[in-house]
Design an enzyme around this catalytic site. Structure first.
Site, PDB file in Angstrom:
ATOM      1  N   SER A 136       0.931  -1.288  -0.077  1.00 30.74           N
ATOM      2  CA  SER A 136       0.014  -0.134   0.012  1.00 30.74           C
ATOM      3  C   SER A 136       0.945   1.154  -0.280  1.00 30.74           C
ATOM      4  CB  SER A 136      -0.739  -0.069   1.290  1.00 30.74           C
ATOM      5  OG  SER A 136      -1.501   1.250   1.255  1.00 30.74           O
ATOM      6  N   TYR A 149      -1.536  -0.906  10.473  1.00 31.39           N
ATOM      7  CA  TYR A 149      -1.591  -1.245   9.089  1.00 31.39           C
ATOM      8  C   TYR A 149      -0.388  -0.632   8.545  1.00 31.39           C
ATOM      9  CZ  TYR A 149      -3.716  -1.196   4.233  1.00 31.39           C
ATOM     10  OH  TYR A 149      -3.877  -1.435   2.882  1.00 31.39           O
TER      11      TYR A 149
HETATM   12  N1  LIG Z   1      -8.702  -0.420  -1.531  1.00 29.00           N
HETATM   13  C1  LIG Z   1      -7.586   0.356  -1.070  1.00 29.00           C
HETATM   14  O1  LIG Z   1      -7.746   1.655  -1.158  1.00 29.00           O
HETATM   15  C2  LIG Z   1      -6.282  -0.349  -0.801  1.00 29.00           C
HETATM   16  C3  LIG Z   1      -5.213   0.558  -0.815  1.00 29.00           C
HETATM   17  C4  LIG Z   1      -3.898   0.034  -0.753  1.00 29.00           C
HETATM   18  C5  LIG Z   1      -3.619  -1.318  -0.449  1.00 29.00           C
HETATM   19  N2  LIG Z   1      -4.818  -2.025  -0.327  1.00 29.00           N
HETATM   20  C6  LIG Z   1      -4.579  -3.428  -0.355  1.00 29.00           C
HETATM   21  O2  LIG Z   1      -5.122  -4.051  -1.294  1.00 29.00           O
HETATM   22  C7  LIG Z   1      -5.188  -5.413  -1.000  1.00 29.00           C
HETATM   23  C8  LIG Z   1      -6.606  -6.112  -1.453  1.00 29.00           C
HETATM   24  O3  LIG Z   1      -7.842  -5.181  -0.680  1.00 29.00           O
HETATM   25  P1  LIG Z   1      -8.995  -4.534  -1.475  1.00 29.00           P
HETATM   26  O4  LIG Z   1      -8.926  -3.270  -1.329  1.00 29.00           O
HETATM   27  O5  LIG Z   1      -9.179  -5.214  -2.763  1.00 29.00           O
HETATM   28  O6  LIG Z   1      -9.999  -4.938  -0.316  1.00 29.00           O
HETATM   29  P2  LIG Z   1     -11.305  -6.045  -0.530  1.00 29.00           P
HETATM   30  O7  LIG Z   1     -11.918  -6.043   1.216  1.00 29.00           O
HETATM   31  O8  LIG Z   1     -12.313  -5.673  -1.239  1.00 29.00           O
HETATM   32  O9  LIG Z   1     -10.632  -7.435  -0.676  1.00 29.00           O
HETATM   33  C9  LIG Z   1      -9.596  -8.038   0.286  1.00 29.00           C
HETATM   34  C10 LIG Z   1     -10.085  -9.595   0.431  1.00 29.00           C
HETATM   35  O10 LIG Z   1      -9.128 -10.363   1.152  1.00 29.00           O
HETATM   36  C11 LIG Z   1      -9.885 -10.968   1.888  1.00 29.00           C
HETATM   37  N3  LIG Z   1      -9.338 -11.610   3.130  1.00 29.00           N
HETATM   38  C12 LIG Z   1      -9.436 -10.829   4.280  1.00 29.00           C
HETATM   39  N4  LIG Z   1      -8.807 -11.902   5.089  1.00 29.00           N
HETATM   40  C13 LIG Z   1      -8.203 -12.973   4.405  1.00 29.00           C
HETATM   41  C14 LIG Z   1      -7.672 -13.897   5.098  1.00 29.00           C
HETATM   42  N5  LIG Z   1      -7.337 -14.180   6.162  1.00 29.00           N
HETATM   43  N6  LIG Z   1      -7.328 -15.068   4.137  1.00 29.00           N
HETATM   44  C15 LIG Z   1      -7.687 -14.837   2.756  1.00 29.00           C
HETATM   45  N7  LIG Z   1      -8.425 -13.757   2.246  1.00 29.00           N
HETATM   46  C16 LIG Z   1      -8.829 -12.826   3.127  1.00 29.00           C
HETATM   47  C17 LIG Z   1     -11.163 -10.640   1.827  1.00 29.00           C
HETATM   48  O11 LIG Z   1     -12.201 -11.706   1.994  1.00 29.00           O
HETATM   49  C18 LIG Z   1     -11.345  -9.911   0.707  1.00 29.00           C
HETATM   50  O12 LIG Z   1     -12.042 -10.597  -0.417  1.00 29.00           O
HETATM   51  C19 LIG Z   1      -5.197  -5.561   0.432  1.00 29.00           C
HETATM   52  O13 LIG Z   1      -3.927  -6.079   0.774  1.00 29.00           O
HETATM   53  C20 LIG Z   1      -5.128  -3.952   0.644  1.00 29.00           C
HETATM   54  O14 LIG Z   1      -4.352  -3.843   2.119  1.00 29.00           O
HETATM   55  C21 LIG Z   1      -6.056  -1.489  -0.770  1.00 29.00           C
END
Ligand SMILES: NC(=O)c1ccc[n+]([C@@H]2O[C@H](COP(=O)([O-])OP(=O)(O)OC[C@H]3O[C@@H](n4cnc5c(N)ncnc54)[C@H](O)[C@@H]3O)[C@@H](O)[C@H]2O)c1
Length: 261
Positions: A136, A149
């Site tokens: 991130s 985080y």
């Molecule tokens: N959305 C943002 O703004 C953003 C920004 C920076 C980084 N990220 C990172 O992107 C990645 C994906 O997140 P996203 O934004 O798509 O959110 P999201 O919540 O839509 O998707 C995250 C997925 O991870 C799954 N998950 C959670 N805990 C889990 C576990 N213990 N085992 C297996 N799966 C698990 C959830 O069920 C979900 O499907 C994450 O690592 C997040 O930290 C997101």
């Protein structure tokens, strides 16, 4: 052939769909089985091949089982996306042990388990490959109220930077994804928090307001695919990241230069 954790939603789903659109068979892993089924349905509707494996990435045995399933189903794995993640908000002074255990368990140990389970066999294949770790912008810039985080994501950036050097001899590339806001369900990450790691007294902390634009997950996935093809280490998705990154490095630079005066 690709494997994507966190493939039931958001960036992971878009990554899985993007890999499938390029012709790869994809294994999607997540704790959310309904979301996984939907991802598979969407990929198959467009003529792609996908397999869902329910996996909690914080559990080493489950990730080993995922690797066994993936290698037996796909034969070979060339792209591994350690993407599953959760977000948590609140000051470090009030973070509970369960907050740390849950966040580091998924965001950091999830990535480590992915490497432990997949890398030996990817290396043994002897035909290169690519690892994508989702960090991130919070892995490069610290924000008040995001400390737990931040800790998990800084670790993923550091791990990925070293991994890129370590895997070079095997022709396995590494990319670390560092987005700012993406339109996903991350702000509702608590939905997947296991009961054993919930706080006894739930204190609801409002998410830190994100600066910059919020990108579509498909846009981010396209950037990741381009980085895989170009073997780029950093996937910094938002132009808005430039100024905070510059300020951070200027402060470090000043620490050295000020001493020289
Ligand atoms: N959305 C943002 O703004 C953003 C920004 C920076 C980084 N990220 C990172 O992107 C990645 C994906 O997140 P996203 O934004 O798509 O959110 P999201 O919540 O839509 O998707 C995250 C997925 O991870 C799954 N998950 C959670 N805990 C889990 C576990 N213990 N085992 C297996 N799966 C698990 C959830 O069920 C979900 O499907 C994450 O690592 C997040 O930290 C997101």
């Amino acid at each position: 052939m690709g494997v994507v954790t966190g493939g039931a939603s958001g960036i992971g789903r878009a990554l899985a769909e993007g890999l499938a659109a390029e012709g790869a068979a994809v294994v999607v892993a997540d704790v959310d089985e309904a979301g996984l089924a939907e991802t598979v349905k969407r990929i198959e509707a467009r003529g792609g091949r996908a397999l869902a494996v329910r996996t909690d990435v914080s559990d080493r045995a489950q990730v080993q089982a995922l690797a066994d399933r993936a290698f037996s189903a796909l034969g070979r794995v060339h792209v591994l996306c350690n993407n599953a993640g959760v977000a948590i908000w609140g000051g470090l002074e009030t973070a509970t042990h369960r907050d740390w255990a849950w966040t580091l368990g998924v965001n950091l140990w999830g990535v480590i388990h992915g490497l432990e389970a997949f890398l030996p066999r990817m290396i043994a294949q002897r035909d290169g490959g690519h690892v994508v770790n989702t960090a991130s912008m919070a892995g490069l810039i610290a924000s008040q109220g995001l400390g737990v985080y931040n800790t998990s994501k800084y670790a993923v950036v550091g791990l990925s930077e070293t991994l890129a050097k370590d895997l070079k001899p095997y022709r396995i590339g590494v990319s670390v994804l560092c987005p700012m806001g993406v339109q996903t369900r991350i702000r509702d990450a608590e939905r997947n928090r296991p009961a054993a790691l919930r706080n006894e007294r739930a204190t609801r902390t409002e998410p830190v307001e994100l600066i910059g634009r919020s990108l579509a997950p498909e846009t981010v996935a396209d950037m990741v695919l381009a980085a895989i093809h170009a073997n780029e280490l950093y996937v910094i998705t938002h132009d808005e990241s430039l100024e905070p990154l510059r300020r951070r490095f200027e402060r470090m630079e000043r620490s050295i230069l000020d001493r020289r005066r």
